[in-house]
Scaffold this motif. Sequence first.
Motif, PDB file in Angstrom:
ATOM      1  N   ALA A 254      13.577  39.587  35.116  1.00  0.00           N
ATOM      2  CA  ALA A 254      13.631  40.399  33.902  1.00  0.00           C
ATOM      3  C   ALA A 254      13.921  39.541  32.684  1.00  0.00           C
ATOM      4  O   ALA A 254      13.398  39.796  31.587  1.00  0.00           O
ATOM      5  CB  ALA A 254      14.688  41.485  34.041  1.00  0.00           C
ATOM      6  N   ALA A 255      14.750  38.522  32.851  1.00  0.00           N
ATOM      7  CA  ALA A 255      15.109  37.655  31.738  1.00  0.00           C
ATOM      8  C   ALA A 255      13.900  36.937  31.155  1.00  0.00           C
ATOM      9  O   ALA A 255      13.866  36.637  29.959  1.00  0.00           O
ATOM     10  CB  ALA A 255      16.160  36.644  32.180  1.00  0.00           C
ATOM     11  N   THR A 256      12.883  36.669  31.986  1.00  0.00           N
ATOM     12  CA  THR A 256      11.684  36.031  31.448  1.00  0.00           C
ATOM     13  C   THR A 256      11.026  36.914  30.396  1.00  0.00           C
ATOM     14  O   THR A 256      10.453  36.419  29.426  1.00  0.00           O
ATOM     15  CB  THR A 256      10.662  35.724  32.558  1.00  0.00           C
ATOM     16  N   GLY A 257      11.127  38.238  30.582  1.00  0.00           N
ATOM     17  CA  GLY A 257      10.585  39.160  29.588  1.00  0.00           C
ATOM     18  C   GLY A 257      11.358  39.130  28.294  1.00  0.00           C
ATOM     19  O   GLY A 257      10.779  39.208  27.198  1.00  0.00           O
ATOM     20  N   VAL A 258      12.683  39.003  28.390  1.00  0.00           N
ATOM     21  CA  VAL A 258      13.507  38.881  27.192  1.00  0.00           C
ATOM     22  C   VAL A 258      13.128  37.629  26.416  1.00  0.00           C
ATOM     23  O   VAL A 258      12.952  37.650  25.192  1.00  0.00           O
ATOM     24  CB  VAL A 258      15.004  38.841  27.554  1.00  0.00           C
ATOM     25  N   VAL A 259      12.975  36.515  27.139  1.00  0.00           N
ATOM     26  CA  VAL A 259      12.669  35.243  26.483  1.00  0.00           C
ATOM     27  C   VAL A 259      11.308  35.292  25.805  1.00  0.00           C
ATOM     28  O   VAL A 259      11.136  34.762  24.703  1.00  0.00           O
ATOM     29  CB  VAL A 259      12.752  34.091  27.502  1.00  0.00           C
TER      30      VAL A 259
ATOM     31  N   PRO B  33       3.863  41.082  17.837  1.00  0.00           N
ATOM     32  CA  PRO B  33       4.128  42.507  17.645  1.00  0.00           C
ATOM     33  C   PRO B  33       5.588  42.779  17.310  1.00  0.00           C
ATOM     34  O   PRO B  33       6.473  41.981  17.598  1.00  0.00           O
ATOM     35  CB  PRO B  33       3.765  43.112  18.996  1.00  0.00           C
ATOM     36  N   THR B  34       5.815  43.925  16.717  1.00  0.00           N
ATOM     37  CA  THR B  34       7.178  44.380  16.447  1.00  0.00           C
ATOM     38  C   THR B  34       7.217  45.895  16.593  1.00  0.00           C
ATOM     39  O   THR B  34       6.210  46.583  16.419  1.00  0.00           O
ATOM     40  CB  THR B  34       7.648  43.952  15.035  1.00  0.00           C
ATOM     41  N   GLY B  35       8.392  46.398  16.955  1.00  0.00           N
ATOM     42  CA  GLY B  35       8.559  47.845  17.068  1.00  0.00           C
ATOM     43  C   GLY B  35       7.909  48.449  18.287  1.00  0.00           C
ATOM     44  O   GLY B  35       7.321  49.525  18.213  1.00  0.00           O
ATOM     45  N   ALA B  36       8.026  47.790  19.449  1.00  0.00           N
ATOM     46  CA  ALA B  36       7.404  48.306  20.671  1.00  0.00           C
ATOM     47  C   ALA B  36       8.333  48.112  21.858  1.00  0.00           C
ATOM     48  O   ALA B  36       9.302  47.355  21.801  1.00  0.00           O
ATOM     49  CB  ALA B  36       6.063  47.616  20.923  1.00  0.00           C
ATOM     50  N   LEU B  37       8.004  48.809  22.939  1.00  0.00           N
ATOM     51  CA  LEU B  37       8.728  48.704  24.209  1.00  0.00           C
ATOM     52  C   LEU B  37       7.806  48.028  25.204  1.00  0.00           C
ATOM     53  O   LEU B  37       6.641  48.432  25.358  1.00  0.00           O
ATOM     54  CB  LEU B  37       9.134  50.098  24.703  1.00  0.00           C
ATOM     55  N   TRP B  38       8.329  46.983  25.884  1.00  0.00           N
ATOM     56  CA  TRP B  38       7.520  46.179  26.786  1.00  0.00           C
ATOM     57  C   TRP B  38       8.152  46.108  28.164  1.00  0.00           C
ATOM     58  O   TRP B  38       9.369  46.115  28.302  1.00  0.00           O
ATOM     59  CB  TRP B  38       7.379  44.743  26.249  1.00  0.00           C
ATOM     60  N   SER B  39       7.311  46.010  29.180  1.00  0.00           N
ATOM     61  CA  SER B  39       7.810  45.749  30.522  1.00  0.00           C
ATOM     62  C   SER B  39       8.161  44.270  30.633  1.00  0.00           C
ATOM     63  O   SER B  39       7.753  43.454  29.804  1.00  0.00           O
ATOM     64  CB  SER B  39       6.754  46.116  31.571  1.00  0.00           C
ATOM     65  N   TRP B  40       8.906  43.909  31.658  1.00  0.00           N
ATOM     66  CA  TRP B  40       9.362  42.528  31.809  1.00  0.00           C
ATOM     67  C   TRP B  40       8.191  41.561  31.934  1.00  0.00           C
ATOM     68  O   TRP B  40       8.296  40.388  31.544  1.00  0.00           O
ATOM     69  CB  TRP B  40      10.279  42.400  33.021  1.00  0.00           C
ATOM     70  N   ASP B  41       7.035  42.044  32.446  1.00  0.00           N
ATOM     71  CA  ASP B  41       5.894  41.157  32.627  1.00  0.00           C
ATOM     72  C   ASP B  41       4.883  41.238  31.490  1.00  0.00           C
ATOM     73  O   ASP B  41       3.748  40.783  31.611  1.00  0.00           O
ATOM     74  CB  ASP B  41       5.205  41.437  33.978  1.00  0.00           C
ATOM     75  N   GLY B  42       5.307  41.807  30.357  1.00  0.00           N
ATOM     76  CA  GLY B  42       4.503  41.704  29.143  1.00  0.00           C
ATOM     77  C   GLY B  42       3.515  42.813  28.892  1.00  0.00           C
ATOM     78  O   GLY B  42       2.624  42.657  28.035  1.00  0.00           O
TER      79      GLY B  42
END
Length: 252
Positions: free
Chosen positions: A223-228, A238-247
Motif C-alpha cells: 500500500a505504501a507504494t501507492g502513497v509514494v 492529477p489532483t483531487g481524486a481517490l486512487w487505489s494502491w496500484d494506481g
Amino acid sequence: MTDIEGLPAGIRSPEPGSVALVTGGNSGIGLETARQLLAIGVDVWIGARDLDKGQRVAAELGSGARVVQLDVTDPSSVGAAVHQVGALDILVNNAGVNPGGDGIAGTTLEQLRSAYETNVFGLISVTQAFIPALHRSPHPRIVNVSSGTGSLTWNSSPNPQFDWERVKGGGLAYRSSKTAVNAVTLLTAQALGEKVKVNALAPGLRRTNLIAGMSAGGNPAEAATGVVRLALLADDGPTGALWSWDGMRVPW
C-alpha cells in the motif's frame, strides 16, 4: 522513474533536500511509507503520538529519519510540530483509527466522535497548519490515506472490492469518516489549485494495528507504494481524486 498505469501523468524523482511528514508514521502503512521515501532520498519526519515509539522507529530507519511528537487531535501538538518541522514538501495524512461499532443501531456517538476526531478533524487540522510551509515548496504534495470502504459508489451496489453483502450498512463510524476524508480531499484540491497536488489513497485491507489483533490483509509495504506514487506526482499530474494502491482511479 517510469509512468504508472492509470495515472495520466508520470512520477518525478525527488529533488535533493525534499522533506516529508508522515502522520502515524511509527507503524503500519505510515512506517512503510517513511521507509520507501527514505530509500529514494526524501528526508522524513515520523509523526508519532508516543515520542519514545517514534524515536525507536527513527533510529531503526536510519539516516534522514527524524521524529516529531504529533497528536493530530491536539491543536497545541500540531502547532508545535509545525515549528519543529519547518520546511515541508510532502504531507502524508496517514494517522487514523477504527473505534469499532457496526451499523446505525450498533454504533455509539462516542465511536463516531472518535473516528471523526482523528480521521477527519485531525487530518484537517494538520493540513491547515502546514499549508503555509507547503506553499513555499516548489512541488507541494498532500496524500490522504483513505479507504475504498468510504466510496459511496462501491458502497451502493455489489462490487468485487469487498464482501458487499456481509458489510452492507456496517462500519458506520470508520467508513463514513473515510467518505468525509474523500470529500475533504476533493474540496482541498479545488481550494489550493493545481500547484498543490492533493489526492487520497484507498490502500486496501492491510495487516496493521487499525483493528486490534487483525491478521488478515496484504502487506502494508504494498500500500505504501501507492502513497509514494502520489507523493511524487509530476507537476502536470492529477489532483483531487481517490486512487487505489496500484494506481487506478476509485469512484467517489
